[in-house]
Design a protein around this motif. Structure first.
Motif, PDB file in Angstrom:
ATOM      1  N   ILE A  39      35.834  41.866  38.383  1.00 60.53           N
ATOM      2  CA  ILE A  39      36.761  41.349  38.018  1.00 60.53           C
ATOM      3  C   ILE A  39      37.631  40.677  36.801  1.00 60.53           C
ATOM      4  O   ILE A  39      38.800  41.140  36.598  1.00 60.53           O
ATOM      5  CB  ILE A  39      37.334  40.912  39.168  1.00 60.53           C
ATOM      6  N   LEU A  40      37.363  39.642  36.284  1.00 60.15           N
ATOM      7  CA  LEU A  40      38.044  39.305  35.131  1.00 60.15           C
ATOM      8  C   LEU A  40      37.796  40.228  33.823  1.00 60.15           C
ATOM      9  O   LEU A  40      39.382  40.291  33.736  1.00 60.15           O
ATOM     10  CB  LEU A  40      36.954  37.881  34.559  1.00 60.15           C
ATOM     11  N   ASN A  46      44.840  44.901  30.914  1.00 59.69           N
ATOM     12  CA  ASN A  46      46.341  44.897  30.065  1.00 59.69           C
ATOM     13  C   ASN A  46      46.625  43.897  31.209  1.00 59.69           C
ATOM     14  O   ASN A  46      46.783  43.941  32.111  1.00 59.69           O
ATOM     15  CB  ASN A  46      46.548  46.539  31.044  1.00 59.69           C
ATOM     16  N   SER A  47      47.211  42.911  30.345  1.00 61.10           N
ATOM     17  CA  SER A  47      47.947  41.899  31.041  1.00 61.10           C
ATOM     18  C   SER A  47      49.478  42.529  31.801  1.00 61.10           C
ATOM     19  O   SER A  47      49.507  41.065  32.148  1.00 61.10           O
ATOM     20  CB  SER A  47      47.994  41.047  29.948  1.00 61.10           C
ATOM     21  N   GLN A  52      47.958  41.617  39.436  1.00 61.03           N
ATOM     22  CA  GLN A  52      48.345  42.824  41.042  1.00 61.03           C
ATOM     23  C   GLN A  52      47.521  43.143  41.051  1.00 61.03           C
ATOM     24  O   GLN A  52      46.582  43.476  41.921  1.00 61.03           O
ATOM     25  CB  GLN A  52      49.604  43.820  40.573  1.00 61.03           C
ATOM     26  N   ARG A  53      46.081  43.235  39.863  1.00 62.18           N
ATOM     27  CA  ARG A  53      45.053  43.754  39.832  1.00 62.18           C
ATOM     28  C   ARG A  53      44.177  42.645  40.714  1.00 62.18           C
ATOM     29  O   ARG A  53      43.039  43.473  41.056  1.00 62.18           O
ATOM     30  CB  ARG A  53      44.777  44.608  38.497  1.00 62.18           C
TER      31      ARG A  53
END
Length: 71
Positions: A39-40, A46-47, A52-53
Motif C-alpha cells: 500500500i505504501l 504518483n503523489s 485516493q489510492r
C-alpha cells in the motif's frame, strides 16, 4: 471474500476483483507487513492521487489476513 467496493459497475468491479486477488497473493507471500508495504509503495508511485489510492487499497485489502466474516 470481504465486501468489494464498486460492484455496481462491471468494469470497476473487475478491477477491484483483480486488486483483491493481488492483495491476497501479496499476503500469501509476505503476510500483513507485505500488504502494508505494498500500500505504501503503490501510493508513493504518483503523489497526485495517493490519498485516493491509499483509501481504495485499504478498503479492498482491509480484511486480508484477518478473520473477518463480512460479505
Amino acid at each position: 471474500m470481504g465486501h468489494t467496493p464498486f460492484l455496481n459497475e462491471s468494469a470497476s468491479a473487475a478491477i477491484a476483483a483483480q486488486l483483491r486477488t493481488i492483495g491476497e497473493s501479496i499476503h500469501a507471500i509476505g503476510g500483513l507487513d507485505a500488504v502494508d508495504e505494498a500500500i505504501l509503495r503503490i501510493t508513493e508511485m504518483n503523489s497526485g492521487f495517493s490519498d485516493q489510492r491509499s483509501k481504495l487499497l485499504e478498503a479492498l485489502w482491509s480484511s486480508i489476513g484477518h478473520d473477518v466474516g463480512t460479505a
